[in-house]
Write an enzyme that holds these catalytic residues in place. Structure first.
Site, PDB file in Angstrom:
ATOM      1  N   ASP A  87     -27.960  10.450  -4.140  1.00  0.00           N
ATOM      2  CA  ASP A  87     -28.246   9.037  -4.387  1.00  0.00           C
ATOM      3  C   ASP A  87     -27.047   8.266  -4.932  1.00  0.00           C
ATOM      4  OD1 ASP A  87     -30.906   9.117  -3.579  1.00  0.00           O
ATOM      5  OD2 ASP A  87     -31.594   9.795  -5.525  1.00  0.00           O
ATOM      6  N   SER A  88     -25.962   8.948  -5.278  1.00  0.00           N
ATOM      7  CA  SER A  88     -24.779   8.276  -5.815  1.00  0.00           C
ATOM      8  C   SER A  88     -24.383   7.089  -4.954  1.00  0.00           C
ATOM      9  CB  SER A  88     -23.593   9.240  -5.860  1.00  0.00           C
ATOM     10  OG  SER A  88     -23.558   9.935  -7.069  1.00  0.00           O
ATOM     11  N   HIS A 109     -16.730   7.025  -7.256  1.00  0.00           N
ATOM     12  CA  HIS A 109     -16.596   8.483  -7.199  1.00  0.00           C
ATOM     13  C   HIS A 109     -17.033   9.068  -5.865  1.00  0.00           C
ATOM     14  CE1 HIS A 109     -20.918   8.570  -8.533  1.00  0.00           C
ATOM     15  NE2 HIS A 109     -20.927   9.696  -7.856  1.00  0.00           N
TER      16      HIS A 109
END
Length: 264
Positions: A210-211, A74
């Protein structure tokens, strides 16, 4: 509704500001899609997690090989040539004069990704990184429980500012049954593909920015091994809302195959 732990435009702006010495909070207009950062963490020390990578679109990642960064699907838009991403490595301080940077030349997004599950991707670097340790991935479920380490440059509170310095924390495994209970995510977690970690009381979690970063732990040889990729969660560090991570062991064969095809 899934709340991804990356708000690409907002976090990218905050990342740019952080590298210039300014900390910028995400705007309230996107508060519903909370981006990940480490809440309740402490500052990491130089060299503690050498494999950590910061990506210029506002995500994290882990150095998989000298030319590949493993991150979340994503965080990227599609598979194909891409020279727009900058990876920052080799430092805990994003402003450090000794930080290492590399531009991307290609992105590979998991072909099964449609917005739920299959949340992994590779960023291929235009030139190899040398002298920086990589992070091996788990290839079985042997390490998919216990206590995990999380780290990142994301915000330190929900809707907070991005961080200049790398933060770290530890979080406990949460079983699929518990995580999918009505008290938590009510069946939203894809049990075979995702792994939950966090405290019932909240207080410690990944969050905005942090993804794509790794969740990792020690293996039987006391070496770091990656078991998760920061994916999504309801807010950050809320009670009964643990972080949800891509379960690396489930995708290990596909990840390794993709890495081989990319020359890594």
């Amino acid at each position: 509704m899934r709340r991804w732990r990356t708000l690409l435009a907002t976090v990218a702006a905050a990342f740019t500001a952080a590298t210039m010495g300014v900390l910028v909070a995400p705007t309230s207009a996107v508060a519903d899609d909370v981006t990940p950062y480490v809440v309740g963490g402490t500052r990491a020390t130089l060299g503690e997690f050498p494999f950590m990578v910061r990506l210029s679109m506002g995500c994290g990642g882990a150095l998989y090989s000298s030319t590949l960064v493993l991150t979340a699907a994503h965080c990227v838009s599609r598979t194909g040539a891409n020279t727009s991403i900058t990876a920052t490595l080799g430092a805990i301080d994003l402003q450090s004069s000794t930080r290492v940077t590399r531009k991307s030349n290609y992105v590979y997004r998991a072909p099964g990704y449609t917005g739920a599950g299959d949340d992994w991707a590779f960023i291929r670097l235009a030139s190899p990184v040398t002298g920086i340790a990589t992070l091996p991935i788990a290839t079985s479920t042997a390490y998919d429980s216990g206590t995990f380490t999380i780290a990142g440059w994301g915000a330190a509170s929900e809707s907070g500012a991005q961080q200049r310095y790398l933060l770290k924390a530890t979080v406990p495994f949460v079983s699929d049954t518990t995580c999918n209970s009505s008290a938590m995510y009510g069946g939203e977690v894809i049990a075979a593909e995702e792994i939950c970690a966090g405290y019932t009381a909240g207080g410690v979690d990944t969050c905005q920015g942090d993804s794509g970063g790794p969740m990792f732990r020690r293996d039987a040889a006391n070496a770091w091994i990656q078991v998760g990729i920061v994916s999504w969660g309801d807010g950050c560090a809320r009670p009964n809302k643990p972080g949800v991570y891509t379960q690396v062991s489930y995708f290990s064969s596909a990840i390794r195959s993709a890495a081989t095809s990319l020359g890594g």
